[in-house]
Design an enzyme around this catalytic site. Sequence first.
Site, PDB file in Angstrom:
ATOM      1  N   LYS A 161       0.754  -1.029   0.225  1.00 61.59           N
ATOM      2  CA  LYS A 161       0.013  -0.072  -0.059  1.00 61.59           C
ATOM      3  C   LYS A 161       0.824   1.274  -0.140  1.00 61.59           C
ATOM      4  O   LYS A 161       0.541   2.242  -0.813  1.00 61.59           O
ATOM      5  CB  LYS A 161      -0.729   0.093   1.074  1.00 61.59           C
ATOM      6  CG  LYS A 161      -2.053  -1.171   1.316  1.00 61.59           C
ATOM      7  CD  LYS A 161      -2.927  -1.073   2.309  1.00 61.59           C
ATOM      8  CE  LYS A 161      -3.665  -2.377   2.393  1.00 61.59           C
ATOM      9  NZ  LYS A 161      -4.467  -2.897   3.710  1.00 61.59           N
ATOM     10  N   GLN A 196      -4.152  -1.271  10.259  1.00 62.26           N
ATOM     11  CA  GLN A 196      -4.052  -2.783   9.547  1.00 62.26           C
ATOM     12  C   GLN A 196      -4.569  -3.772  10.627  1.00 62.26           C
ATOM     13  O   GLN A 196      -4.090  -3.913  11.708  1.00 62.26           O
ATOM     14  CB  GLN A 196      -2.733  -2.948   9.186  1.00 62.26           C
ATOM     15  CG  GLN A 196      -2.468  -4.205   8.385  1.00 62.26           C
ATOM     16  CD  GLN A 196      -3.229  -4.284   6.915  1.00 62.26           C
ATOM     17  OE1 GLN A 196      -3.425  -3.145   6.396  1.00 62.26           O
ATOM     18  NE2 GLN A 196      -3.663  -5.426   6.265  1.00 62.26           N
ATOM     19  N   ASP A 255     -10.829   3.042   5.170  1.00 60.24           N
ATOM     20  CA  ASP A 255     -11.006   1.550   5.286  1.00 60.24           C
ATOM     21  C   ASP A 255     -12.533   1.419   5.271  1.00 60.24           C
ATOM     22  O   ASP A 255     -13.085   0.153   5.070  1.00 60.24           O
ATOM     23  CB  ASP A 255     -10.577   0.990   6.473  1.00 60.24           C
ATOM     24  CG  ASP A 255      -9.395   0.207   6.298  1.00 60.24           C
ATOM     25  OD1 ASP A 255      -9.242  -0.694   5.257  1.00 60.24           O
ATOM     26  OD2 ASP A 255      -8.484  -0.062   7.489  1.00 60.24           O
TER      27      ASP A 255
HETATM   28  N1  GUN Z   1      -6.627  -6.479   6.927  1.00 56.95           N
HETATM   29  C1  GUN Z   1      -7.099  -7.403   5.822  1.00 56.95           C
HETATM   30  N2  GUN Z   1      -7.829  -6.879   5.093  1.00 56.95           N
HETATM   31  C2  GUN Z   1      -7.844  -5.507   5.587  1.00 56.95           C
HETATM   32  C3  GUN Z   1      -8.239  -4.221   5.084  1.00 56.95           C
HETATM   33  O1  GUN Z   1      -8.747  -3.931   3.883  1.00 56.95           O
HETATM   34  N3  GUN Z   1      -7.971  -3.023   5.813  1.00 56.95           N
HETATM   35  C4  GUN Z   1      -7.151  -3.356   7.090  1.00 56.95           C
HETATM   36  N4  GUN Z   1      -7.165  -2.130   7.800  1.00 56.95           N
HETATM   37  N5  GUN Z   1      -6.792  -4.274   7.455  1.00 56.95           N
HETATM   38  C5  GUN Z   1      -7.005  -5.490   6.675  1.00 56.95           C
END
Ligand code: GUN
Length: 293
Positions: A52, A96, A119
């Site tokens: 990311k 995350q 998110d």
């Molecule tokens: N862990 C797995 N997928 C995601 C996501 O889309 N966002 C976040 N913050 N954590 C994750």
Amino acid sequence: MNNLIDGRAIAAQIQGELAARVAVLKSRGVVPGLAFVRVGEDAASKVYVGRKEKACAELGIISETHVLAEKTSEAELLALIAKLNAAKHLHGILVQAPLPKQIRESVIYSSVLPTKDVDGFHPVNVGKLMLGDESGFKPCTPAGVVELLVRSGVKTDGAEVVVLGRGNIVGKPMAAMLCQKGKSANSTVTICHSATRDIKAHCQRADIIVAALGVAEFLKADMVKPGAVIMDVGVNRVPDATSKTGTKLVGDVDFKNIQPIAGKITPNPGGVGPMTIAMLLQNTVRAAEQSSN
Ligand code: GUN
């Protein structure tokens, strides 16, 4: 037969569209800013956040990553989020998942300002999704699946959709998006999960199956109607004697046996994964646009 839905190509197309919006923002003196928060040393989370960060840099989004120790308390994490909420240069915040056991995810996700919640996990944004209120942010992975369907010309209107998995990150929001009234939705959605009596029967009548239950190669060819569209969200690490690391990543779909009968199918990797990142970038650009309007 090329029935693959190329997530990398579609994600690249979206990033091209976003680059134009970033340029407009920059001409107005706004540089989109996104904060990542990672707690502990979860190996997959390190990889995801790394990808990311790279995508942000390529698009001209400024990102900063805050790494906290595994033993971090909920109060310490809340204090960091309060600072990030107040920071003018940041338009988005992503904490995350998964978080260590002592931290309640619901408390953390409720503490991120809804306007910075790229998110789409804050209860306000979850509520807006249920209400069909487009002013909220939608979770990136299911939003990416919808975008893949639309850009691949898959008709969702009136389609029978089976979503495998009822998690908060994919399954539940995926079902909410596809059953909504409106273009690129209007589907009849069934959510299957570990207590569903006859998953095979549900899958066999589906026009579209979204597999997001986290079980390696769960969906088999005899569960799929010929011509059905198969979207594989799974990322599962399994033993593999032929690889140097002794493991490999596979999806929730038995790709080899299903591809020949599927109408369209996402490869894995290279299908849904790149779209999750593209949707995060899109949410962040929108957050920056809205904050500067
Ligand atoms: N862990 C797995 N997928 C995601 C996501 O889309 N966002 C976040 N913050 N954590 C994750």
